[in-house]
Design an enzyme around this catalytic site. Structure first.
Site, short mmCIF file in Angstrom:
data_model
loop_
_atom_site.label_atom_id
_atom_site.label_comp_id
_atom_site.label_asym_id
_atom_site.label_seq_id
_atom_site.Cartn_x
_atom_site.Cartn_y
_atom_site.Cartn_z
N THR A 1 27.19 -25.85 -31.70
CA THR A 1 26.72 -24.95 -30.65
C THR A 1 27.93 -24.24 -30.05
OG1 THR A 1 24.81 -26.32 -30.13
CG2 THR A 1 25.52 -24.76 -28.45
N LYS B 1 20.37 -20.41 -29.53
CA LYS B 1 20.62 -21.80 -29.16
C LYS B 1 21.02 -21.92 -27.70
CE LYS B 1 21.30 -26.15 -29.10
NZ LYS B 1 22.35 -26.88 -29.78
#
Length: 289
Positions: free
Chosen positions: A95, A170
């Site tokens: 991420t 995300k």
């Protein structure tokens, strides 16, 4: 199918183990090499650098803690760039922000390699169960070639177009999750301080329109002040910070997310960063003492 795997934290270990259990040949690397031992017991091979993994494997997956780690693995000595070349595919499932993904993409493709970003929605248990949601973007052919691995790692894979879109999606997902967790924490604390049962509150929420797996899964342990790390709080706060930066870039007002970020920052200042992100409730309790 043979794949390399870089990064054996909470998520990476579970994901690489699933690949091994489903017949993939897996070569692993982790900065602390001792973390590779359990995977070796299940049939994995080990390399001493990311470059060695890239050299050995046609496809390499990375699952790293933050943008700094993702960049380091690619650009540092012994990193991905030393061996990436035509015919090699690099799938970064960390991420990170879109800028980091774009920088990695430019470097990989500049050496003739192919790149897909594939951050995931889901924490430790979904990773262990192969139930992640994969948010991929980048080289479409590499995405399609990665589907056999993605099908082992997750319950669904989304292809979102150009590099950066996966990172953005995300961050938005995690921003919503963090904001929900902060509101949930405030509700549990408010119930308790009002002389009500927070366990009864969980039952009521579970019967109504707000029922969701996060409340159901985290609530009971939060009521016991237990926060085993499925998704470390320090990573949730990092994602809140990056999501707020994305909001700034797009002139989107995000006061709810900003307030939640402050709660996560407070929790980090209390030394809770390595606990599960649900430990943010301790910051809510602290603010009311």
């Amino acid at each position: 199918m043979e794949v390399g795997f870089l990064g054996l934290g909470i998520m990476g270990k579970a994901m690489s183990m699933n690949l091994l259990k489903n017949g993939f040949k897996v070569t692993v690397w982790n900065r602390t090499l001792s973390k590779c031992d359990e995977l070796v017991e299940h049939g994995a091979s080990v390399c001493e650098s990311p470059a060695e993994v890239i050299k050995k494997c046609k496809y390499t997956i990375a699952m790293l803690s933050d943008p700094c780690a993702a960049l380091s693995v690619v650009f540092d000595k012994g990193g991905v760039l030393e061996q990436i070349c035509e015919g090699k595919g690099y799938i970064d499932m960390s991420t990170v922000d879109a800028e980091t993904s774009l920088k990695i993409n430019e470097a990989i493709t500049g050496k003739g390699g192919r790149f897909v970003e594939g951050p995931v929605s889901g924490s430790k248990k979904p990773a262990e169960d192969g139930q992640l949601i994969i948010l991929a973007a980048g080289d479409k052919a590499l995405f399609e070639e990665s589907i056999p691995a993605f099908d082992v790692l997750g319950k669904r894979s989304f292809y979102l177009g150009q590099v950066g879109n996966g990172a953005k999606m995300k961050l938005i997902v995690n921003m919503i999750m963090g904001s929900m967790m902060n509101a949930f924490s405030e509700g549990l604390v408010l119930a308790d301080k009002s002389g009500l049962s927070s366990d009864t509150l969980l039952d009521i929420l579970d019967l109504g329109a707000m029922t969701n797996p996060m409340f159901k899964g985290k609530g009971p342990s939060m009521n016991k002040s237990s926060y085993p790390p499925a998704f470390p709080l320090k990573h949730q706060q990092k994602d809140m910070r990056l999501a707020l930066a994305l909001g700034d870039e797009n002139a989107v007002s995000m006061p709810v997310a900003a307030a939640a970020n402050e709660a996560f920052k407070k929790a980090r200042s209390l030394g809770l960063g390595d606990l599960d992100f649900s430990a943010v409730i301790e910051a809510v309790k602290f603010s009311r003492e």
